[in-house]
Motif scaffolding. Structure first.
Motif, PDB file in Angstrom:
ATOM      1  N   PRO A 306      35.985  34.908  25.693  1.00  0.00           N
ATOM      2  CA  PRO A 306      37.271  35.007  26.387  1.00  0.00           C
ATOM      3  C   PRO A 306      37.171  35.666  27.755  1.00  0.00           C
ATOM      4  O   PRO A 306      38.090  35.522  28.567  1.00  0.00           O
ATOM      5  N   ASP A 307      36.063  36.377  28.034  1.00  0.00           N
ATOM      6  CA  ASP A 307      35.951  37.038  29.325  1.00  0.00           C
ATOM      7  C   ASP A 307      35.275  36.171  30.385  1.00  0.00           C
ATOM      8  O   ASP A 307      34.885  36.670  31.447  1.00  0.00           O
ATOM      9  N   VAL A 308      35.142  34.872  30.139  1.00  0.00           N
ATOM     10  CA  VAL A 308      34.633  33.941  31.147  1.00  0.00           C
ATOM     11  C   VAL A 308      35.824  33.289  31.849  1.00  0.00           C
ATOM     12  O   VAL A 308      36.578  32.528  31.241  1.00  0.00           O
ATOM     13  N   LEU A 309      35.998  33.605  33.126  1.00  0.00           N
ATOM     14  CA  LEU A 309      37.090  33.007  33.903  1.00  0.00           C
ATOM     15  C   LEU A 309      36.729  31.609  34.396  1.00  0.00           C
ATOM     16  O   LEU A 309      37.549  30.695  34.367  1.00  0.00           O
ATOM     17  N   ALA A 310      35.508  31.461  34.889  1.00  0.00           N
ATOM     18  CA  ALA A 310      35.073  30.188  35.464  1.00  0.00           C
ATOM     19  C   ALA A 310      33.560  30.118  35.388  1.00  0.00           C
ATOM     20  O   ALA A 310      32.872  31.158  35.378  1.00  0.00           O
ATOM     21  N   LEU A 311      33.033  28.904  35.349  1.00  0.00           N
ATOM     22  CA  LEU A 311      31.577  28.755  35.326  1.00  0.00           C
ATOM     23  C   LEU A 311      31.156  27.477  36.014  1.00  0.00           C
ATOM     24  O   LEU A 311      31.891  26.488  36.058  1.00  0.00           O
ATOM     25  N   SER A 334      48.429  46.023  32.516  1.00  0.00           N
ATOM     26  CA  SER A 334      47.840  47.144  33.230  1.00  0.00           C
ATOM     27  C   SER A 334      46.580  46.756  34.004  1.00  0.00           C
ATOM     28  O   SER A 334      46.177  47.447  34.928  1.00  0.00           O
ATOM     29  N   ASP A 335      45.970  45.636  33.623  1.00  0.00           N
ATOM     30  CA  ASP A 335      44.770  45.200  34.312  1.00  0.00           C
ATOM     31  C   ASP A 335      45.124  44.607  35.673  1.00  0.00           C
ATOM     32  O   ASP A 335      46.243  44.133  35.875  1.00  0.00           O
ATOM     33  N   PRO A 336      44.166  44.569  36.626  1.00  0.00           N
ATOM     34  CA  PRO A 336      44.424  43.867  37.887  1.00  0.00           C
ATOM     35  C   PRO A 336      44.722  42.401  37.616  1.00  0.00           C
ATOM     36  O   PRO A 336      44.157  41.806  36.687  1.00  0.00           O
ATOM     37  N   VAL A 396      30.237  42.472  42.621  1.00  0.00           N
ATOM     38  CA  VAL A 396      31.513  43.043  42.207  1.00  0.00           C
ATOM     39  C   VAL A 396      32.448  43.015  43.414  1.00  0.00           C
ATOM     40  O   VAL A 396      32.123  43.590  44.463  1.00  0.00           O
ATOM     41  N   THR A 397      33.566  42.336  43.308  1.00  0.00           N
ATOM     42  CA  THR A 397      34.502  42.197  44.412  1.00  0.00           C
ATOM     43  C   THR A 397      35.852  42.787  44.016  1.00  0.00           C
ATOM     44  O   THR A 397      36.032  43.311  42.914  1.00  0.00           O
ATOM     45  N   GLU A 398      36.805  42.684  44.895  1.00  0.00           N
ATOM     46  CA  GLU A 398      38.140  43.193  44.615  1.00  0.00           C
ATOM     47  C   GLU A 398      38.951  42.266  43.707  1.00  0.00           C
ATOM     48  O   GLU A 398      40.014  42.634  43.236  1.00  0.00           O
ATOM     49  N   GLU A 399      38.442  41.036  43.477  1.00  0.00           N
ATOM     50  CA  GLU A 399      39.184  40.058  42.688  1.00  0.00           C
ATOM     51  C   GLU A 399      38.558  39.770  41.334  1.00  0.00           C
ATOM     52  O   GLU A 399      39.260  39.432  40.383  1.00  0.00           O
ATOM     53  N   CYS A 400      37.240  39.843  41.267  1.00  0.00           N
ATOM     54  CA  CYS A 400      36.550  39.519  40.019  1.00  0.00           C
ATOM     55  C   CYS A 400      35.121  40.020  40.092  1.00  0.00           C
ATOM     56  O   CYS A 400      34.682  40.555  41.119  1.00  0.00           O
ATOM     57  N   LYS A 401      34.376  39.839  39.009  1.00  0.00           N
ATOM     58  CA  LYS A 401      32.947  40.121  38.983  1.00  0.00           C
ATOM     59  C   LYS A 401      32.200  38.812  38.783  1.00  0.00           C
ATOM     60  O   LYS A 401      32.668  37.925  38.066  1.00  0.00           O
ATOM     61  N   LEU A 418      37.684  41.868  36.297  1.00  0.00           N
ATOM     62  CA  LEU A 418      37.216  43.198  36.672  1.00  0.00           C
ATOM     63  C   LEU A 418      37.116  44.127  35.468  1.00  0.00           C
ATOM     64  O   LEU A 418      36.392  45.132  35.503  1.00  0.00           O
ATOM     65  N   SER A 419      37.834  43.793  34.393  1.00  0.00           N
ATOM     66  CA  SER A 419      37.817  44.643  33.207  1.00  0.00           C
ATOM     67  C   SER A 419      36.496  44.590  32.454  1.00  0.00           C
ATOM     68  O   SER A 419      36.199  45.461  31.629  1.00  0.00           O
ATOM     69  N   VAL A 420      35.654  43.582  32.712  1.00  0.00           N
ATOM     70  CA  VAL A 420      34.346  43.496  32.056  1.00  0.00           C
ATOM     71  C   VAL A 420      33.409  44.530  32.666  1.00  0.00           C
ATOM     72  O   VAL A 420      33.284  44.621  33.888  1.00  0.00           O
ATOM     73  N   SER A 421      32.757  45.296  31.844  1.00  0.00           N
ATOM     74  CA  SER A 421      31.821  46.308  32.333  1.00  0.00           C
ATOM     75  C   SER A 421      30.663  45.646  33.073  1.00  0.00           C
ATOM     76  O   SER A 421      30.140  44.615  32.632  1.00  0.00           O
ATOM     77  N   THR A 422      30.267  46.261  34.169  1.00  0.00           N
ATOM     78  CA  THR A 422      29.204  45.673  34.972  1.00  0.00           C
ATOM     79  C   THR A 422      27.913  45.530  34.177  1.00  0.00           C
ATOM     80  O   THR A 422      27.194  44.521  34.303  1.00  0.00           O
TER      81      THR A 422
END
Length: 442
Positions: A306-311, A334-336, A396-401, A418-422
């Motif tokens: 579920p933490d994959v936005l795009a690939l 609460s998340d960006p 790591v950007t201001e919009e996504c990782k 961004l909520s996914v830990s680096t």
């Protein structure tokens, strides 16, 4: 600033005399005096032994020049501001360089598109300029598709990998494509679903990657015209730039088309009346299952985290790719906020350019001359600073990782919230690659 912000205008001129052949893109065309100046400054540089390939305007735009076969000059003029104004493209991704790479790739594709439709002889031996201007109109629909990028998720114009859809029943479709092509006296057959290649013959995949990409674009253009079938003469820019082939294309269902490259036989009527029904009527339900996949491009057997936005996943051996953007409504308030779907496609392109101009390998660049590689704008100085071949990168950007992964057979580019830990990015990427390959064999 010469053109409207965020738009691109394409100019085509004769290389020897600078006579304008056509202009496309940007609602407000450049004045003739500006076109003449752009041609003149390039000719002046050439006279001084300097190849002018790119410059930046005072207003933040870009101008890129490219001469093909000492016959045709293509100039792309960008108004800048195409990156959506986000920090991703302007600061962290060095947007100016990415834009130059995109514009250079655009010029390559436009030239190949012109060869595809008219043949190389028509473009390199210009006998009548006015006649050539008229003939070039037949390329405009395809050129406009390259300029406007109308269909989200079609990245082949940039990657030179065939945009693919992985069907749930690939064996049935593969047998049908092979049999249909053989019955049509051809070794080159292809099934396109939602503008993406779902199945193709072995010889089709042996075509140059750019040819496969442009043929897919032509199929999308012909399908959008609404015709049920057509017999279209084409040249292969790499394999057969001077001898024409016939492209026979048939609509099987709305959104699903099949085509073959062939010689004088069979006739369009014979293929349509005697072959299409025989091979494809028994597979109507299979085709509907394939159409149901839609923009996801992957069968239901593939379960993505579920933490994959795009690939974007590229098979480096076959030069095929699958790409998708997922929209989630379950993210806590609460998340960006997540990037929009359109923005995700844009970020995916930018991250691909960022990674392949700095870290990863682009196989097609290995066979070109140093002069051509320099014209394409690849950032070799950065790559030469490494003592090894990088296999992973992240941003790591201001919009996504973002995370990129390269193996001997694949390249994978992921966008994550961004909520996914680096520290977890690598785990998500390796698991995603493993899940897709295990389920599809891609």
């Amino acid at each position: 600033m010469m053109v409207q912000q965020g738009s691109t205008q394409l100019l085509c001129l004769t290389a020897s005399s600078g006579v304008p052949l056509f202009t496309r893109g940007a609602s407000k065309q450049l004045p003739f005096s500006v076109i003449g100046s752009l041609n003149g400054v390039h000719m002046f540089g050439g006279g001084q032994g300097v190849v002018l390939s790119c410059c930046e305007t005072q207003g933040g735009g870009k101008v890129v020049w490219r001469v093909f076969q000492d016959s045709v000059m293509l100039i792309a003029v960008s108004g800048g501001g195409g990156g959506g104004g986000g920090a991703f493209s302007r600061k962290e991704m060095e947007k100016e360089e990415e834009e130059e790479v995109s514009l250079q790739r655009l010029l390559e594709n436009v030239w190949s598109c012109m060869v595809l439709v008219l043949g190389q002889d028509e473009l390199t031996n210009i006998r009548n300029v006015e006649r050539l201007k008229r003939d070039l109109r037949s390329c405009f629909t395809l050129i406009d598709q390259l300029l406007e990028e109308r269909q989200e998720g079609i990245l082949g114009n940039l990657t030179h990998c065939a945009d693919s859809l992985l069907p749930p029943n690939p064996t049935l479709l593969q047998v049908a494509v092979d049999g249909f092509a053989q019955a049509a006296d051809s070794e080159f057959g292809c099934l396109v679903v939602h503008g993406r290649v779902a199945a193709a013959t072995e010889k089709w995949w042996r075509l140059a990657p750019q040819e496969v990409v442009l043929l897919s674009a032509l199929m999308r253009s012909l399908s959008a015209s609404g015709s049920a079938s057509c017999d279209y003469p084409i040249f292969l820019p790499k394999g057969s730039p001077t001898v024409a082939h016939r492209l026979l294309r048939f609509q099987l269902l709305p959104g699903a088309d099949v085509c073959v490259l062939c010689g004088p036989t069979p006739s369009l009527h014979r293929a349509e009346s005697g072959l299409v029904g025989r091979f494809w009527t028994p597979l109507v339900e299979t085709l509907r299952d394939c159409l149901a996949i839609g923009e996801r491009c992957l069968p239901g057997s593939v379960s993505l985290r579920p933490d994959v936005l795009a690939l974007l996943l590229i098979n480096r051996e076959t030069r095929r790719s699958v790409s998708l953007v997922r929209t989630s409504t379950n993210q806590p308030l609460s998340d960006p906020p997540l990037p929009s779907k359109a923005r995700c496609w844009e970020l995916l392109k930018l991250f691909y350019i960022f990674s392949t101009t700095r870290y990863f390998t682009q196989e097609e660049t290995l066979s070109v001359s140093p002069e051509e590689r320099a014209q394409r704008g690849y950032n070799e100085d950065f790559v030469l600073g490494f003592t090894h071949q990088p296999i992973q990168c992240y941003l790591v950007t201001e919009e996504c990782k973002c995370f990129g992964l390269q193996t001997p057979q694949h390249q994978l580019f992921l966008l994550m919230p961004l909520s996914v830990s680096t520290f977890a990015l690598r785990t998500v990427a390796t698991q995603t690659l493993s899940d897709i390959v295990a389920a599809t064999g891609f």
